[in-house]
Write a protein that holds these residues in place. Structure first.
Motif, PDB file in Angstrom:
ATOM      1  N   THR A 100       0.668   3.969  -1.464  1.00 45.87           N
ATOM      2  CA  THR A 100       0.001   5.277  -1.403  1.00 45.87           C
ATOM      3  C   THR A 100      -0.232   5.724   0.028  1.00 45.87           C
ATOM      4  OG1 THR A 100      -2.146   4.173  -1.574  1.00 45.87           O
ATOM      5  CG2 THR A 100      -1.136   4.954  -3.621  1.00 45.87           C
ATOM      6  N   HIS A 101      -0.243   4.784   0.951  1.00 48.90           N
ATOM      7  CA  HIS A 101      -0.425   5.113   2.365  1.00 48.90           C
ATOM      8  C   HIS A 101       0.902   5.160   3.111  1.00 48.90           C
ATOM      9  CE1 HIS A 101      -4.487   4.482   1.298  1.00 48.90           C
ATOM     10  NE2 HIS A 101      -4.481   3.165   1.403  1.00 48.90           N
ATOM     11  N   ARG A 140     -12.637   6.941   4.235  1.00 50.07           N
ATOM     12  CA  ARG A 140     -11.475   6.934   5.127  1.00 50.07           C
ATOM     13  C   ARG A 140     -10.799   5.559   5.122  1.00 50.07           C
ATOM     14  NH1 ARG A 140     -13.685  10.080  10.607  1.00 50.07           N
ATOM     15  NH2 ARG A 140     -13.305  12.203   9.836  1.00 50.07           N
ATOM     16  N   THR A 141      -9.485   5.605   5.199  1.00 49.75           N
ATOM     17  CA  THR A 141      -8.696   4.381   5.302  1.00 49.75           C
ATOM     18  C   THR A 141      -8.015   4.346   6.664  1.00 49.75           C
ATOM     19  OG1 THR A 141      -8.274   4.286   2.923  1.00 49.75           O
ATOM     20  CG2 THR A 141      -6.791   3.039   4.344  1.00 49.75           C
ATOM     21  N   TYR A 142      -8.316   3.301   7.426  1.00 48.69           N
ATOM     22  CA  TYR A 142      -7.730   3.114   8.757  1.00 48.69           C
ATOM     23  C   TYR A 142      -6.718   1.968   8.703  1.00 48.69           C
ATOM     24  CZ  TYR A 142     -11.451   6.000  10.806  1.00 48.69           C
ATOM     25  OH  TYR A 142     -12.295   7.026  11.133  1.00 48.69           O
ATOM     26  N   LYS A 179     -16.984   7.970   5.744  1.00 49.54           N
ATOM     27  CA  LYS A 179     -16.980   8.819   6.930  1.00 49.54           C
ATOM     28  C   LYS A 179     -18.358   8.909   7.550  1.00 49.54           C
ATOM     29  CE  LYS A 179     -15.987  13.545   8.478  1.00 49.54           C
ATOM     30  NZ  LYS A 179     -15.553  14.907   8.056  1.00 49.54           N
ATOM     31  N   LYS A 212      -5.337   6.910   7.979  1.00 49.18           N
ATOM     32  CA  LYS A 212      -4.196   7.205   7.122  1.00 49.18           C
ATOM     33  C   LYS A 212      -4.565   8.062   5.921  1.00 49.18           C
ATOM     34  CE  LYS A 212      -0.525   5.027   8.816  1.00 49.18           C
ATOM     35  NZ  LYS A 212       0.766   5.708   9.072  1.00 49.18           N
ATOM     36  N   GLU A 213      -5.821   8.007   5.502  1.00 44.65           N
ATOM     37  CA  GLU A 213      -6.167   8.706   4.264  1.00 44.65           C
ATOM     38  C   GLU A 213      -7.657   9.016   4.219  1.00 44.65           C
ATOM     39  OE1 GLU A 213      -4.774   7.902  -0.205  1.00 44.65           O
ATOM     40  OE2 GLU A 213      -6.423   6.572   0.408  1.00 44.65           O
ATOM     41  N   GLU A 214      -7.997  10.135   3.625  1.00 46.86           N
ATOM     42  CA  GLU A 214      -9.364  10.499   3.281  1.00 46.86           C
ATOM     43  C   GLU A 214      -9.395  10.850   1.794  1.00 46.86           C
ATOM     44  OE1 GLU A 214     -11.690  12.394   7.136  1.00 46.86           O
ATOM     45  OE2 GLU A 214     -10.656  13.730   5.760  1.00 46.86           O
ATOM     46  N   LYS A 215     -10.341  10.270   1.086  1.00 47.60           N
ATOM     47  CA  LYS A 215     -10.483  10.636  -0.320  1.00 47.60           C
ATOM     48  C   LYS A 215     -11.961  10.589  -0.696  1.00 47.60           C
ATOM     49  CE  LYS A 215      -9.625   6.012  -2.232  1.00 47.60           C
ATOM     50  NZ  LYS A 215      -8.770   5.215  -3.148  1.00 47.60           N
ATOM     51  N   VAL A 272     -11.359   0.145   5.228  1.00 47.08           N
ATOM     52  CA  VAL A 272     -11.834   1.287   4.442  1.00 47.08           C
ATOM     53  C   VAL A 272     -13.322   1.446   4.681  1.00 47.08           C
ATOM     54  CG1 VAL A 272     -12.048   2.272   2.129  1.00 47.08           C
ATOM     55  CG2 VAL A 272     -10.059   0.843   2.699  1.00 47.08           C
ATOM     56  N   TYR A 303       0.856  -1.179   0.000  1.00 47.45           N
ATOM     57  CA  TYR A 303       0.000   0.000   0.000  1.00 47.45           C
ATOM     58  C   TYR A 303       0.897   1.235   0.000  1.00 47.45           C
ATOM     59  CZ  TYR A 303      -4.305  -2.613   0.845  1.00 47.45           C
ATOM     60  OH  TYR A 303      -5.390  -3.439   0.718  1.00 47.45           O
TER      61      TYR A 303
END
Length: 619
Positions: free
Chosen positions: A524-525, A606-608, A578, A595-598, A575, A522
């Protein structure tokens, strides 16, 4: 009983010709209890138990090497198991159980009792072998038993209720040549049971186990050394009993040294393939080898090649391979409800993990090709309880195929009860066929209120119902061929994962969750790790929320991931939209880092991530 004596003589022949049956790997498992080393202890026990007065008949170098490899494999496996599990068990005031099937006159179980102070040994065989062994053990003075010599003249054959032939305490002082005070066990502690049972008759075996002091809540290793091959169609019943009634503790395992008939047939289409000359040679050798073996057996002249008989009821000995291939053997273990990791490895491969394969034979030896072919005819088979850690298995059995050991159904029969926040009982179990429709319904309902405002969510749910939550597909795992009545389970199991459901006492589904092993990084994270797992399809029925169901499901994922991880760090990724507040709260309160919001369409995703640097992080 002749075959039991022949087997002892064959092992003594290997020792007499300086083969090292007890390997260095097992010597490190515990402190030396006297100047007598473990190899010497095993040899002394073997010589003492041997009832033959005519001396040791020297075997051929091929037979010597074959027996040396067999004993080295089993002794090392047992010793490493004890090294790991005796510490865990002693902390809780328990013990480690060793169950030897078809024990004959062999002393491996008694030898293993010297490796730690909290070992209980249970040996099982037919009545003739048990009587012979009882008499030898009493003559030597190895077992301080309740009956002493009182029933030496009593023929237990006359009373079928006498399943317990011997019950007492193992005393190795006569072997060590020191005073009995060396024993750390009290006189009233029973560490050894000799049981008679027909292994083809489960009620007979169950009766024998019930009259002993066996407690399945302690770590248990069940050992079969060329025993199951004699049970014919009854072998699966025996293994089902072992899986359901003996290896029930989280730290238990079954280990077997059994013949695997190398087939030259392609398992997918059944056609004979002669294109692989190596396979054809192995197949030809196995046909000749087992044909000669069975011929001798049917003549009653099995000699050293025939191991312990487990029953006398059949006028003609029954003998057959455990399976026709490694995959076939692993599928057989799954059918018999072994719910943990499984592995079947040819001895030609497994032996390379031992010093004995790298050292020069201690006698003149020119049969390397024959030995290699011989080892292709046998496999070392192991199966664990559902919660056995992969790290532990690899340390005990370093030859296991890691990727396949955890596939094909691990955890399919697993089930456990938990109290919810409201006090009601919640049952967590793997998904079964009957729960699939409920899972699809609950998952869809969890997102249906978002469909109108967020069309992308409706599209995502529709895709899930057509792919991993689809009920269309085979009920046979494509990767391993293991039987399962649930299509969804097979899809997750094929990807190194699992799928669980939480149900109430009325069998209604409260929630569900799945996890799959992911390939690649991963990047991107900014995550770099050896292992990645992704949580899928977490859903809790609306009326069941607020009762801790989500936490129970999430804990199942974490436990599964760490049980199947060898190399750390490992990342667990989730994933979720929100707008699903309960899911976001569940992850954040359980130390998952966002780790990420898109944005996908109008939806913020959101990705946790939760990272474990070692198994100890969880413990």
């Amino acid at each position: 009983a002749k075959t039991a004596i022949d087997a002892i003589n064959a092992k003594l022949s290997a020792l007499q010709n300086n083969y090292e049956l007890i390997q260095d790997e097992s010597r490190k498992a515990a402190d030396e209890r006297s100047k007598t080393g473990r190899r010497d202890l095993y040899e002394k026990l073997l010589r003492q138990i041997n009832p033959s007065a005519s001396g040791i008949k020297r075997q051929t170098p091929l037979v010597n090497a074959g027996y040396a490899i067999r004993v080295a494999t089993l002794s090392s496996t047992i010793a490493k198991f004890i090294e790991q599990k005796s510490i865990v068990s002693s902390v809780s005031g328990g013990c480690v159980n060793i169950v030897m099937l078809g024990c004959g006159l062999d002393v491996l179980g008694i030898w293993a009792s010297s490796l730690a102070p909290n070992i209980n040994v249970y040996e099982i065989d037919c009545i003739d072998n048990c009587i012979l062994k009882r008499d030898r053990l009493r003559a030597i003075g190895l077992i301080k038993d309740d009956q002493g010599d009182e029933d030496s003249q009593h023929d237990v054959r006359s009373n079928e209720c006498d399943s317990l032939i011997m019950n007492g305490r193992i005393d190795l002082s006569i072997i060590y040549g020191v005073d009995e005070e060396i024993s750390e066990k009290a006189d009233d502690v029973r560490t050894y049971s000799l049981l008679t049972a027909d292994l083809r008759n489960i009620s007979s075996l169950n009766k024998a186990m019930n009259v002993s002091t066996f407690n399945p809540k302690y770590p248990t290793i069940v050992v079969s050394e060329l025993v199951i091959a004699y049970l014919g169609n009854h072998s699966e019943q025996l293994m089902q009993y072992i899986a359901s009634s003996i290896c029930t503790c989280d730290d238990s395992m079954f280990i077997a040294y059994e013949p695997i008939f190398p087939s030259n047939r392609d398992e997918n289409d059944g056609k004979v393939s002669l294109s692989d000359n190596h396979s054809s040679v192995i197949y030809g050798y196995s046909v000749e080898y087992f044909g000669h073996f069975l011929s001798k057996l049917n003549r009653g002249e099995a000699g050293q090649q025939n191991e312990t008989q487990t029953t006398k009821k059949s006028s003609q000995p029954s003998f057959g391979p455990f399976a026709t291939s490694e995959i076939n053997a692993e599928n057989k273990l799954r059918r018999c409800s072994f719910d943990g990791m499984i592995d079947c490895t040819r001895m030609a491969t497994a032996v390379t993990y031992f010093d004995i394969s790298r050292s020069t034979p201690p006698e003149l030896f020119d049969e390397y090709a024959a030995l290699n072919l011989h080892l292709y005819c046998y496999s070392i088979i192991c199966a664990t309880s559902s919660s056995f850690h992969l790290t532990d298995l690899v340390q005990i059995c370093p030859w296991v195929k890691v990727e396949t050991a955890i596939q094909g159904g691990r955890g399919f029969h697993w089930e456990k009860s938990f109290p919810s926040k409201g006090g009601e009982e919640v049952i967590l179990t793997s998904i079964k066929k009957d729960y699939q429709e409920q899972v699809r319904s609950v998952f869809k309902a969890s997102y249906s209120h978002l469909f109108e405002e967020y069309p992308s969510v409706k599209k995502l749910v529709k895709s899930a119902l057509k792919t991993d939550l689809s009920m269309k597909g085979t009920m046979i795992s494509k990767e391993r061929g293991c039987k399962s009545d649930c299509v969804i389970w097979n899809k997750y199991s094929d990807h190194g994962g699992a799928f669980w459901v939480a149900i109430d006492k009325s069998d209604s589904l409260l929630g569900c969750i799945g996890v799959m092993k992911k390939d690649g990084k991963y990047s991107t994270h900014g995550l770099e790790a050896s292992e990645y797992y992704e949580i899928n399809r977490l859903a809790v029925r609306a009326e069941a929320r607020g009762r801790g169901i989500g936490k129970i499901l999430l804990d199942a994922v974490v436990c599964f991931v760490l049980q199947n991880t060898i190399t750390y760090p490992v990342h667990i990724i989730a994933v979720t939209p929100k707008i699903l507040g309960a899911a976001n709260t569940l992850y954040s309160t359980n130390d998952f880092e966002m780790k990420e919001e898109k944005t996908i369409g109008k939806m913020l995703i959101r990705t946790y991530v939760k990272t474990y640097l070692s198994r100890q992080d969880y413990l």
